[in-house]
Design a protein around this motif. Sequence first.
Motif, mmCIF file in Angstrom:
data_model
loop_
_atom_site.group_PDB
_atom_site.id
_atom_site.type_symbol
_atom_site.label_atom_id
_atom_site.label_comp_id
_atom_site.label_asym_id
_atom_site.label_seq_id
_atom_site.Cartn_x
_atom_site.Cartn_y
_atom_site.Cartn_z
ATOM 1 N N HIS A 219 0.809 -1.245 0.084
ATOM 2 C CA HIS A 219 -0.159 0.007 -0.234
ATOM 3 C C HIS A 219 0.770 1.335 0.151
ATOM 4 N N VAL A 220 1.930 1.361 -0.925
ATOM 5 C CA VAL A 220 2.584 2.626 -1.054
ATOM 6 C C VAL A 220 1.755 3.596 -1.527
ATOM 7 N N PRO A 221 1.927 4.746 -1.078
ATOM 8 C CA PRO A 221 0.879 5.702 -1.493
ATOM 9 C C PRO A 221 1.309 6.112 -2.847
ATOM 10 N N LYS A 222 2.624 6.279 -3.249
ATOM 11 C CA LYS A 222 2.690 6.763 -4.779
ATOM 12 C C LYS A 222 3.658 5.765 -5.475
ATOM 13 N N VAL A 223 3.100 5.273 -6.422
ATOM 14 C CA VAL A 223 3.913 4.298 -7.320
ATOM 15 C C VAL A 223 3.886 4.603 -8.725
ATOM 16 N N VAL A 224 4.984 4.616 -9.305
ATOM 17 C CA VAL A 224 5.438 4.786 -10.775
ATOM 18 C C VAL A 224 5.955 3.759 -11.429
ATOM 19 N N ALA A 225 5.679 3.219 -12.781
ATOM 20 C CA ALA A 225 6.403 2.247 -13.384
ATOM 21 C C ALA A 225 6.605 2.571 -14.519
ATOM 22 N N ARG A 226 7.856 2.564 -15.250
ATOM 23 C CA ARG A 226 8.578 2.857 -16.261
ATOM 24 C C ARG A 226 8.118 1.785 -17.308
ATOM 25 N N LEU A 227 7.252 1.814 -18.290
ATOM 26 C CA LEU A 227 7.035 0.713 -19.321
ATOM 27 C C LEU A 227 7.056 1.254 -20.802
ATOM 28 N N TYR A 228 8.037 0.514 -21.495
ATOM 29 C CA TYR A 228 8.536 0.904 -22.812
ATOM 30 C C TYR A 228 7.254 0.601 -23.756
ATOM 31 N N ASP A 229 6.667 -0.435 -23.558
ATOM 32 C CA ASP A 229 5.453 -0.794 -24.668
ATOM 33 C C ASP A 229 4.286 0.134 -24.209
ATOM 34 N N ARG A 230 3.781 0.973 -25.190
ATOM 35 C CA ARG A 230 2.588 1.786 -24.816
ATOM 36 C C ARG A 230 1.532 1.016 -24.621
ATOM 37 N N GLU A 231 1.241 -0.036 -25.260
ATOM 38 C CA GLU A 231 -0.166 -0.688 -25.035
ATOM 39 C C GLU A 231 -0.005 -1.289 -23.653
ATOM 40 N N LYS A 232 1.083 -1.882 -23.124
ATOM 41 C CA LYS A 232 1.038 -2.277 -21.787
ATOM 42 C C LYS A 232 0.803 -1.176 -20.721
ATOM 43 N N ALA A 233 1.556 0.000 -20.991
ATOM 44 C CA ALA A 233 1.222 0.955 -20.174
ATOM 45 C C ALA A 233 -0.353 1.318 -20.039
ATOM 46 N N GLU A 234 -0.792 1.478 -21.261
ATOM 47 C CA GLU A 234 -2.419 1.740 -20.995
ATOM 48 C C GLU A 234 -3.150 0.735 -20.160
ATOM 49 N N ILE A 235 -2.707 -0.461 -20.322
ATOM 50 C CA ILE A 235 -3.684 -1.663 -19.548
ATOM 51 C C ILE A 235 -3.271 -1.357 -18.120
ATOM 52 N N TYR A 236 -1.981 -1.139 -17.643
ATOM 53 C CA TYR A 236 -1.751 -0.894 -16.166
ATOM 54 C C TYR A 236 -2.263 0.265 -15.826
ATOM 55 N N LYS A 237 -2.417 1.307 -16.520
ATOM 56 C CA LYS A 237 -3.015 2.408 -16.071
ATOM 57 C C LYS A 237 -4.523 2.120 -15.446
ATOM 58 N N ARG A 238 -4.945 1.372 -16.320
ATOM 59 C CA ARG A 238 -6.432 0.888 -15.976
ATOM 60 C C ARG A 238 -6.503 0.093 -14.638
ATOM 61 N N LEU A 239 -5.484 -0.427 -14.364
ATOM 62 C CA LEU A 239 -5.596 -1.178 -13.114
ATOM 63 C C LEU A 239 -4.910 -0.302 -11.775
ATOM 64 N N GLY A 240 -4.829 0.815 -12.204
ATOM 65 C CA GLY A 240 -4.362 1.650 -11.114
ATOM 66 C C GLY A 240 -2.943 1.921 -10.832
#
Length: 221
Positions: free
Chosen positions: A91-112
């Motif tokens: 439950h870390v308040p702020k989490v950022v992930a660097r993703l090179y694949d933009r399609e994957k990035a959009e999927i993970y955005k939808r997962l929060g």
Amino acid sequence: MRMIIVGCGRNGSGLALALSKMGHNVTVIDSNAAAFKELGPNFKGETIEGIGFDQDVLLKAKIKKTDALAAFTSSDESNAVIARISREIYHVPKVVARLYDREKAEIYKRLGVQTLSSTAWGIQRAADLLCYSPLHTVFSMGNGEVELVEIETTPLMEGHKVSELSIPGEVSIVSITRGNKTLLPTMATILQREDILHVAALVSSVGRLERLFGISNGKGI
């Protein structure tokens, strides 16, 4: 703030140094101890050799007391796993992930999971996302130029019309949740106490938004 950066390549080390210079307590994790040379002799934080999604390594980095984490390894899969472990288990308040694949990035955005694509990445942008802000980012659009943020009305905002809190082409209140109902406001809608606003704003205008809404050191409305 206590922060963890996983991955000490050019980008991860640059982010770690930037955050450290801002006065944050930074711990860097990398599976290759030689990578820590990128931090230089003046880095004041801690370094831990290990796999970033190994929970023993994360516990050693004091993830339970961490305010923010950035997953910046060279692997999209590892970054996504690290981000989800950090959010869902610790439950870390702020989490950022660097993703090179933009399609994957959009999927993970939808997962929060807040993501940065290779085209949108920047050290200052990542630092802004990790550091505390009264604005809660709900969704990033495009290459990160526009964000949808959630804000609870402040005393300075109460009684003002939506038109007074809008900047054409930069800041727009798109919805208001009041009680158990969500409405689409008009320019004449008046804000009330405990309203929850969803605001679309250019990333470059976030400073103006904070000052306009009275949630920074600026004078506000």
